[in-house]
Scaffold this motif. Structure first.
Motif, PDB file in Angstrom:
ATOM      1  N   THR A 156     -15.514  10.621  -5.228  1.00 35.51           N
ATOM      2  CA  THR A 156     -14.958   9.650  -4.406  1.00 35.51           C
ATOM      3  C   THR A 156     -16.318   9.078  -3.206  1.00 35.51           C
ATOM      4  N   PHE A 157     -17.315  10.267  -2.982  1.00 34.89           N
ATOM      5  CA  PHE A 157     -17.673   9.609  -1.848  1.00 34.89           C
ATOM      6  C   PHE A 157     -19.046  10.236  -2.017  1.00 34.89           C
ATOM      7  N   ARG A 158     -19.883   9.913  -3.802  1.00 34.82           N
ATOM      8  CA  ARG A 158     -21.068   9.843  -4.066  1.00 34.82           C
ATOM      9  C   ARG A 158     -22.035   9.068  -3.219  1.00 34.82           C
ATOM     10  N   SER A 202      -3.839  -0.257  -8.177  1.00 31.30           N
ATOM     11  CA  SER A 202      -3.498   0.806  -6.914  1.00 31.30           C
ATOM     12  C   SER A 202      -4.970   1.969  -6.327  1.00 31.30           C
ATOM     13  N   ARG A 203      -5.594   2.035  -5.520  1.00 33.18           N
ATOM     14  CA  ARG A 203      -6.874   2.097  -5.094  1.00 33.18           C
ATOM     15  C   ARG A 203      -6.134   3.864  -5.799  1.00 33.18           C
ATOM     16  N   SER A 204      -6.378   5.087  -6.190  1.00 33.66           N
ATOM     17  CA  SER A 204      -6.039   5.877  -6.255  1.00 33.66           C
ATOM     18  C   SER A 204      -6.332   6.256  -7.978  1.00 33.66           C
ATOM     19  N   GLY A 205      -5.550   7.901  -7.738  1.00 35.09           N
ATOM     20  CA  GLY A 205      -6.076   8.407  -9.127  1.00 35.09           C
ATOM     21  C   GLY A 205      -6.460  10.400  -8.654  1.00 35.09           C
ATOM     22  N   TYR A 206      -5.837  11.103  -9.357  1.00 35.26           N
ATOM     23  CA  TYR A 206      -5.997  12.700  -9.587  1.00 35.26           C
ATOM     24  C   TYR A 206      -6.936  12.882  -9.755  1.00 35.26           C
ATOM     25  N   THR A 207      -8.219  12.733 -10.034  1.00 35.76           N
ATOM     26  CA  THR A 207      -9.563  13.463 -10.442  1.00 35.76           C
ATOM     27  C   THR A 207     -10.102  14.004  -9.753  1.00 35.76           C
ATOM     28  N   GLY A 208     -10.690  13.358  -8.820  1.00 34.46           N
ATOM     29  CA  GLY A 208     -11.194  12.977  -7.296  1.00 34.46           C
ATOM     30  C   GLY A 208     -12.153  12.719  -7.427  1.00 34.46           C
ATOM     31  N   GLU A 209     -11.808  11.226  -8.719  1.00 35.64           N
ATOM     32  CA  GLU A 209     -13.145  10.448  -8.567  1.00 35.64           C
ATOM     33  C   GLU A 209     -12.535   8.906  -8.232  1.00 35.64           C
ATOM     34  N   SER A 225       0.770  -1.243  -0.510  1.00 29.50           N
ATOM     35  CA  SER A 225       0.312   0.314  -0.475  1.00 29.50           C
ATOM     36  C   SER A 225       0.818   1.292  -0.091  1.00 29.50           C
ATOM     37  N   GLY A 226       0.327   2.204  -0.215  1.00 29.67           N
ATOM     38  CA  GLY A 226       1.045   3.807  -0.268  1.00 29.67           C
ATOM     39  C   GLY A 226       0.963   4.644   0.972  1.00 29.67           C
ATOM     40  N   THR A 227       1.252   5.681   0.382  1.00 28.28           N
ATOM     41  CA  THR A 227       1.316   6.684   1.836  1.00 28.28           C
ATOM     42  C   THR A 227       1.845   7.968   1.130  1.00 28.28           C
ATOM     43  N   TYR A 228       0.508   9.376   0.841  1.00 25.61           N
ATOM     44  CA  TYR A 228       0.632  10.437   0.338  1.00 25.61           C
ATOM     45  C   TYR A 228       1.718  10.914   1.279  1.00 25.61           C
ATOM     46  N   SER A 229       3.095  11.573   0.637  1.00 27.77           N
ATOM     47  CA  SER A 229       3.715  12.739   1.612  1.00 27.77           C
ATOM     48  C   SER A 229       5.082  13.326   0.692  1.00 27.77           C
ATOM     49  N   LEU A 230       5.240  14.285   1.396  1.00 26.51           N
ATOM     50  CA  LEU A 230       6.076  15.414   0.575  1.00 26.51           C
ATOM     51  C   LEU A 230       7.441  15.443   0.560  1.00 26.51           C
ATOM     52  N   VAL A 231       8.513  15.758  -0.290  1.00 26.60           N
ATOM     53  CA  VAL A 231       9.967  15.520  -0.348  1.00 26.60           C
ATOM     54  C   VAL A 231      10.254  17.120  -0.273  1.00 26.60           C
ATOM     55  N   LEU A 232      10.492  18.091   0.887  1.00 28.80           N
ATOM     56  CA  LEU A 232      11.865  18.895   0.925  1.00 28.80           C
ATOM     57  C   LEU A 232      12.533  19.311   0.775  1.00 28.80           C
ATOM     58  N   ASN A 233      12.779  20.483   0.805  1.00 34.49           N
ATOM     59  CA  ASN A 233      13.923  20.670   0.959  1.00 34.49           C
ATOM     60  C   ASN A 233      14.427  20.982   1.893  1.00 34.49           C
ATOM     61  N   GLU A 234      15.790  21.894   2.542  1.00 33.93           N
ATOM     62  CA  GLU A 234      16.074  21.668   3.947  1.00 33.93           C
ATOM     63  C   GLU A 234      15.593  23.327   4.166  1.00 33.93           C
ATOM     64  N   GLY A 272     -10.992  -9.343 -10.940  1.00 35.28           N
ATOM     65  CA  GLY A 272     -12.171  -9.450  -9.874  1.00 35.28           C
ATOM     66  C   GLY A 272     -11.940  -8.971  -8.735  1.00 35.28           C
ATOM     67  N   ILE A 273     -11.683  -8.088  -9.331  1.00 32.45           N
ATOM     68  CA  ILE A 273     -11.163  -6.436  -7.542  1.00 32.45           C
ATOM     69  C   ILE A 273     -12.549  -5.979  -7.224  1.00 32.45           C
ATOM     70  N   ASP A 274     -13.157  -5.745  -6.300  1.00 32.75           N
ATOM     71  CA  ASP A 274     -14.191  -5.045  -6.071  1.00 32.75           C
ATOM     72  C   ASP A 274     -12.946  -3.631  -5.035  1.00 32.75           C
ATOM     73  N   ILE A 275     -12.690  -2.615  -5.953  1.00 30.95           N
ATOM     74  CA  ILE A 275     -11.907  -1.721  -5.604  1.00 30.95           C
ATOM     75  C   ILE A 275     -12.416  -1.382  -4.607  1.00 30.95           C
ATOM     76  N   ASN A 276     -14.205  -0.729  -4.271  1.00 33.04           N
ATOM     77  CA  ASN A 276     -14.559  -0.206  -3.013  1.00 33.04           C
ATOM     78  C   ASN A 276     -14.548  -1.066  -1.498  1.00 33.04           C
ATOM     79  N   GLN A 277     -13.263  -1.628  -1.346  1.00 34.11           N
ATOM     80  CA  GLN A 277     -12.756  -2.639  -0.210  1.00 34.11           C
ATOM     81  C   GLN A 277     -11.293  -2.904  -0.718  1.00 34.11           C
ATOM     82  N   LEU A 278     -11.385  -1.696  -0.737  1.00 33.65           N
ATOM     83  CA  LEU A 278      -9.652  -1.389  -0.740  1.00 33.65           C
ATOM     84  C   LEU A 278      -9.472   0.143   0.115  1.00 33.65           C
ATOM     85  N   TRP A 279      -8.637   0.309   0.792  1.00 29.18           N
ATOM     86  CA  TRP A 279      -8.676   1.419   1.485  1.00 29.18           C
ATOM     87  C   TRP A 279      -8.172   2.106   0.021  1.00 29.18           C
ATOM     88  N   TRP A 280      -8.102   3.729   0.265  1.00 36.50           N
ATOM     89  CA  TRP A 280      -7.413   4.676   0.068  1.00 36.50           C
ATOM     90  C   TRP A 280      -6.046   4.140  -0.015  1.00 36.50           C
TER      91      TRP A 280
END
Length: 397
Positions: A393-395, A190-197, A80-89, A166-174
């Motif tokens: 996503t949560f319509r 991966s259950r992910s995207g960049y559209t809000g859907e 699974s994944g984690t949304y994270s940021l890379v910063l400069n110093e 054969g996967i119900d993506i609604n059973q996966l967490w984001w």
């Protein structure tokens, strides 16, 4: 100019192909509006193989990633994944990333198309510096040109995922992922995207005929097959291939940031705090304060001093389309600048994102956008711009 694996297909079918972040990419096939609405109401597929994939392997991979990114990479289990940021110093955002725990001390970082080269250089330079003083069990590999990434988005994406995998993506967490196969082709879903859907994204390796290393040139054996297989299976759901034009309008309607617009580093060397920090861009949710990470000291200083500006979303009241660089006014004075703006294909009104003085960065504030030397009325709002009960996503289905 960089090209994705199935560039030739896009060149043949897209009505507009142009440069984006150094890549020659499809902007639209039928029209931005048609592709946008297909994703909001049905399903669309994007070839986003221009996104970067950088791999970290070894017993010290997690420790290294904990230091160079802001979020807690240790929490999600494999896979699974984690949304994270890379910063400069100095606290500014080098990029927004997804870090997937692949298991066996292996992690895949997905990053922006115009940031993966600088990130790879950044990470390898830090690795070399550490190795001057201590041994490090870590291998860093840039596999961007070797990886295919397709994004299938929209309320009908769940039906397509069930039919193909054969996967119900609604059973996966984001951001949860699964190892799947499509006609013998192994890939990561991966259950992910960049559209809000709702939707999913698939990753797999293939030969890239446009690889910068000519010794790796050849005919892709998987990419075109998978692309056309998804399009074929999606016909009953009205699937549309969608370009980067719709990808941008969709992310803006959802209120998402775009690297280079809302998040970036300006390399202001004369100050101890660079711009733009995640505190300014409303991304503090991606910061795990109970650890040390590059840029943390600068963020703590900015918390003490106060923010010079803060991100806000707005919709036009008067007719007009806001664009990046337009000035923002309130109470008879200039208070900021638009960083992203468009005409919402769904709502038919101008919408945008701006950085303004912090006291104005809240919903319900009347502002003005200077559009072609005329000040147009607008109102700050909380994202998303659409009704979340009807879209996204949560319509409520």
């Amino acid at each position: 100019m960089k090209r994705v694996h199935i560039f030739d297909w896009h060149k043949e079918h897209a009505k507009k192909v142009e440069e984006f972040a150094g890549w020659e990419m499809p902007i639209w096939y039928s029209s931005i509006k048609e592709e946008h609405l297909a994703v909001r109401n049905g399903v669309g597929i994007f070839d986003v193989s221009h996104m970067g994939e950088v791999f970290f392997k070894g017993k010290d991979a997690l420790k290294f990633l904990q230091y160079v990114t802001t979020n807690d990479i240790s929490r999600p289990p494999a896979i699974s994944g984690t949304y994270s940021l890379v910063l400069n110093e100095r606290g500014a955002v080098k990029d927004e990333t997804l870090v997937f725990n692949m298991g066996n001390d292996t992690y895949m970082m997905v990053c922006d198309s115009d940031a993966f080269e600088k990130l790879y250089a950044w990470f390898t330079s830090i690795k070399r510096a550490i190795e001057q003083y201590t041994e490090l069990d870590l291998e860093i590999e840039n596999k961007t040109y070797d990886y295919v990434m397709f994004s299938i988005q929209g309320p009908k994406a769940k039906d397509l995922a069930m039919e193909l995998f054969g996967i119900d993506i609604n059973q996966l967490w984001w951001f949860q992922a699964k190892e799947v196969e499509l006609d013998g082709i192994k890939m990561l879903l991966s259950r992910s995207g960049y559209t809000g859907e709702n939707g999913f994204e698939v990753y797999f390796e293939d030969v890239n005929p446009y690889h910068p290393d000519e010794s790796k040139h050849g005919k892709p054996e998987k990419a075109l097959y998978v692309w056309e297989k998804i399009l074929e299976a999606g016909q009953k759901y009205g699937i549309k291939p969608a370009g980067l034009g719709a990808r941008d309008t969709l992310r803006l309607e959802a209120g998402y940031t775009l690297y280079g617009n809302e998040t970036k580093e300006l390399q202001l060397l004369s100050t101890d705090i660079d711009e733009v920090t995640p505190l300014q861009a409303n991304l503090e949710f991606a910061i795990f304060w109970d650890k040390e990470f590059i840029g943390k000291e600068a963020l703590l200083k900015q918390k003490e001093r106060g923010l010079p500006s803060k991100m806000v979303h707005f919709k036009m009241v008067d007719r007009g389309v806001p664009r990046a660089g337009y000035k923002v006014y309130a109470d008879g004075k200039e208070i900021g600048e638009v960083t992203s703006g468009t005409l919402s294909p769904l709502l038919g009104i101008g919408i945008g994102v701006a950085f303004v003085k912090p006291e104005y960065a809240k919903p319900g504030v009347e502002i003005e956008i200077e559009v072609r030397e005329q000040k147009k009325k607008a109102l700050t709002v909380a994202p998303p711009f659409y009704d979340p009960k009807k879209y996204g996503t949560f319509r409520e289905e």
